[in-house]
Write a protein that holds these residues in place. Structure first.
Motif, PDB file in Angstrom:
ATOM      1  N   GLN A  49      -9.742   4.619  -4.140  1.00  0.00           N
ATOM      2  CA  GLN A  49      -9.886   4.299  -2.717  1.00  0.00           C
ATOM      3  C   GLN A  49      -9.809   2.794  -2.496  1.00  0.00           C
ATOM      4  OE1 GLN A  49      -9.967   6.450  -0.027  1.00  0.00           O
ATOM      5  NE2 GLN A  49      -9.598   4.503   1.001  1.00  0.00           N
ATOM      6  N   GLN A  50     -10.378   2.035  -3.403  1.00  0.00           N
ATOM      7  CA  GLN A  50     -10.337   0.584  -3.291  1.00  0.00           C
ATOM      8  C   GLN A  50      -8.887   0.094  -3.357  1.00  0.00           C
ATOM      9  OE1 GLN A  50     -12.633  -1.425  -6.310  1.00  0.00           O
ATOM     10  NE2 GLN A  50     -12.797  -3.300  -5.119  1.00  0.00           N
ATOM     11  N   LEU A  51      -8.091   0.668  -4.258  1.00  0.00           N
ATOM     12  CA  LEU A  51      -6.672   0.308  -4.352  1.00  0.00           C
ATOM     13  C   LEU A  51      -5.933   0.677  -3.069  1.00  0.00           C
ATOM     14  CD1 LEU A  51      -5.961   1.344  -8.031  1.00  0.00           C
ATOM     15  CD2 LEU A  51      -5.898  -0.991  -7.106  1.00  0.00           C
ATOM     16  N   ALA A  52      -6.232   1.839  -2.516  1.00  0.00           N
ATOM     17  CA  ALA A  52      -5.608   2.252  -1.258  1.00  0.00           C
ATOM     18  C   ALA A  52      -6.000   1.302  -0.127  1.00  0.00           C
ATOM     19  CB  ALA A  52      -5.998   3.686  -0.922  1.00  0.00           C
ATOM     20  N   ASP A  53      -7.253   0.869  -0.109  1.00  0.00           N
ATOM     21  CA  ASP A  53      -7.713  -0.062   0.926  1.00  0.00           C
ATOM     22  C   ASP A  53      -7.034  -1.421   0.779  1.00  0.00           C
ATOM     23  OD1 ASP A  53      -9.353   1.962   1.854  1.00  0.00           O
ATOM     24  OD2 ASP A  53     -11.185   1.125   0.974  1.00  0.00           O
ATOM     25  N   VAL A  54      -6.849  -1.887  -0.456  1.00  0.00           N
ATOM     26  CA  VAL A  54      -6.132  -3.151  -0.690  1.00  0.00           C
ATOM     27  C   VAL A  54      -4.692  -3.004  -0.212  1.00  0.00           C
ATOM     28  CG1 VAL A  54      -5.199  -4.687  -2.475  1.00  0.00           C
ATOM     29  CG2 VAL A  54      -7.593  -3.986  -2.573  1.00  0.00           C
ATOM     30  N   ALA A  55      -4.065  -1.877  -0.530  1.00  0.00           N
ATOM     31  CA  ALA A  55      -2.687  -1.641  -0.095  1.00  0.00           C
ATOM     32  C   ALA A  55      -2.590  -1.673   1.432  1.00  0.00           C
ATOM     33  CB  ALA A  55      -2.182  -0.308  -0.631  1.00  0.00           C
ATOM     34  N   GLY A  56      -3.535  -1.048   2.112  1.00  0.00           N
ATOM     35  CA  GLY A  56      -3.544  -1.067   3.566  1.00  0.00           C
ATOM     36  C   GLY A  56      -3.704  -2.472   4.117  1.00  0.00           C
ATOM     37  N   LYS A  57      -4.557  -3.242   3.493  1.00  0.00           N
ATOM     38  CA  LYS A  57      -4.776  -4.622   3.930  1.00  0.00           C
ATOM     39  C   LYS A  57      -3.509  -5.452   3.728  1.00  0.00           C
ATOM     40  CE  LYS A  57      -7.677  -8.650   3.274  1.00  0.00           C
ATOM     41  NZ  LYS A  57      -8.884  -9.215   2.746  1.00  0.00           N
ATOM     42  N   LEU A  58      -2.850  -5.304   2.576  1.00  0.00           N
ATOM     43  CA  LEU A  58      -1.624  -6.044   2.311  1.00  0.00           C
ATOM     44  C   LEU A  58      -0.505  -5.635   3.268  1.00  0.00           C
ATOM     45  CD1 LEU A  58      -1.629  -6.038  -1.596  1.00  0.00           C
ATOM     46  CD2 LEU A  58      -2.129  -7.966  -0.072  1.00  0.00           C
ATOM     47  N   ALA A  59      -0.395  -4.344   3.547  1.00  0.00           N
ATOM     48  CA  ALA A  59       0.617  -3.858   4.485  1.00  0.00           C
ATOM     49  C   ALA A  59       0.393  -4.450   5.875  1.00  0.00           C
ATOM     50  CB  ALA A  59       0.599  -2.334   4.543  1.00  0.00           C
ATOM     51  N   SER A  60      -0.858  -4.501   6.296  1.00  0.00           N
ATOM     52  CA  SER A  60      -1.182  -5.050   7.603  1.00  0.00           C
ATOM     53  C   SER A  60      -0.859  -6.544   7.676  1.00  0.00           C
ATOM     54  CB  SER A  60      -2.659  -4.810   7.903  1.00  0.00           C
ATOM     55  OG  SER A  60      -2.974  -5.247   9.201  1.00  0.00           O
ATOM     56  N   GLU A  61      -1.202  -7.272   6.631  1.00  0.00           N
ATOM     57  CA  GLU A  61      -0.906  -8.705   6.599  1.00  0.00           C
ATOM     58  C   GLU A  61       0.601  -8.954   6.608  1.00  0.00           C
ATOM     59  OE1 GLU A  61      -2.964 -10.190   3.151  1.00  0.00           O
ATOM     60  OE2 GLU A  61      -4.927 -10.004   4.104  1.00  0.00           O
ATOM     61  N   TYR A  62       1.344  -8.151   5.831  1.00  0.00           N
ATOM     62  CA  TYR A  62       2.794  -8.317   5.776  1.00  0.00           C
ATOM     63  C   TYR A  62       3.403  -8.017   7.141  1.00  0.00           C
ATOM     64  CZ  TYR A  62       7.461  -8.417   3.836  1.00  0.00           C
ATOM     65  OH  TYR A  62       8.762  -8.746   3.567  1.00  0.00           O
ATOM     66  N   TRP A  63       2.934  -6.952   7.787  1.00  0.00           N
ATOM     67  CA  TRP A  63       3.434  -6.615   9.117  1.00  0.00           C
ATOM     68  C   TRP A  63       3.185  -7.759  10.088  1.00  0.00           C
ATOM     69  CZ3 TRP A  63       6.593  -3.608  11.663  1.00  0.00           C
ATOM     70  CH2 TRP A  63       6.492  -3.570  13.043  1.00  0.00           C
ATOM     71  N   ASP A  64       1.974  -8.308  10.060  1.00  0.00           N
ATOM     72  CA  ASP A  64       1.637  -9.392  10.981  1.00  0.00           C
ATOM     73  C   ASP A  64       2.580 -10.584  10.819  1.00  0.00           C
ATOM     74  OD1 ASP A  64      -0.435  -7.871  11.989  1.00  0.00           O
ATOM     75  OD2 ASP A  64      -1.999  -8.917  10.843  1.00  0.00           O
TER      76      ASP A  64
END
Length: 86
Positions: free
Chosen positions: A29-44
């Motif tokens: 879950q922690q890896l999935a949360d990091v992936a979500g955070k990175l995806a959001s930052e990249y999108w921004d």
């Protein structure tokens, strides 16, 4: 998981928390949360590029919110599967 692998979960989890600010008791879950955070930052940082790419594609009918959601969803699922190569 082998005993040696289990011993690495704590240090890996601590590194993810230190480097990405994402804590958790479940490494997957922690890896999935990091992936979500990175995806959001990249999108921004790159959303205008994606909006340009979407023009004249089947996604052209999507509004900005749905393009955002689709990108983040696809990236969040894909990032943990990446092999780390660039």
């Amino acid at each position: 998981m082998a005993a040696g692998g289990t011993a690495l979960i704590g240090p890996v989890s601590a590194m993810l928390e230190r480097n990405y600010g994402v804590a958790g008791d479940d490494l997957a879950q922690q890896l999935a949360d990091v992936a979500g955070k990175l995806a959001s930052e990249y999108w921004d940082e790159h959303q205008q590029d994606f909006r340009y790419i979407v023009d004249d594609s089947f996604l052209e009918e999507y509004d900005d919110l749905n393009i955002d959601v689709q990108f983040k969803s696809a990236a969040t699922v894909s990032i943990p599967l990446a092999d780390g190569g660039e």
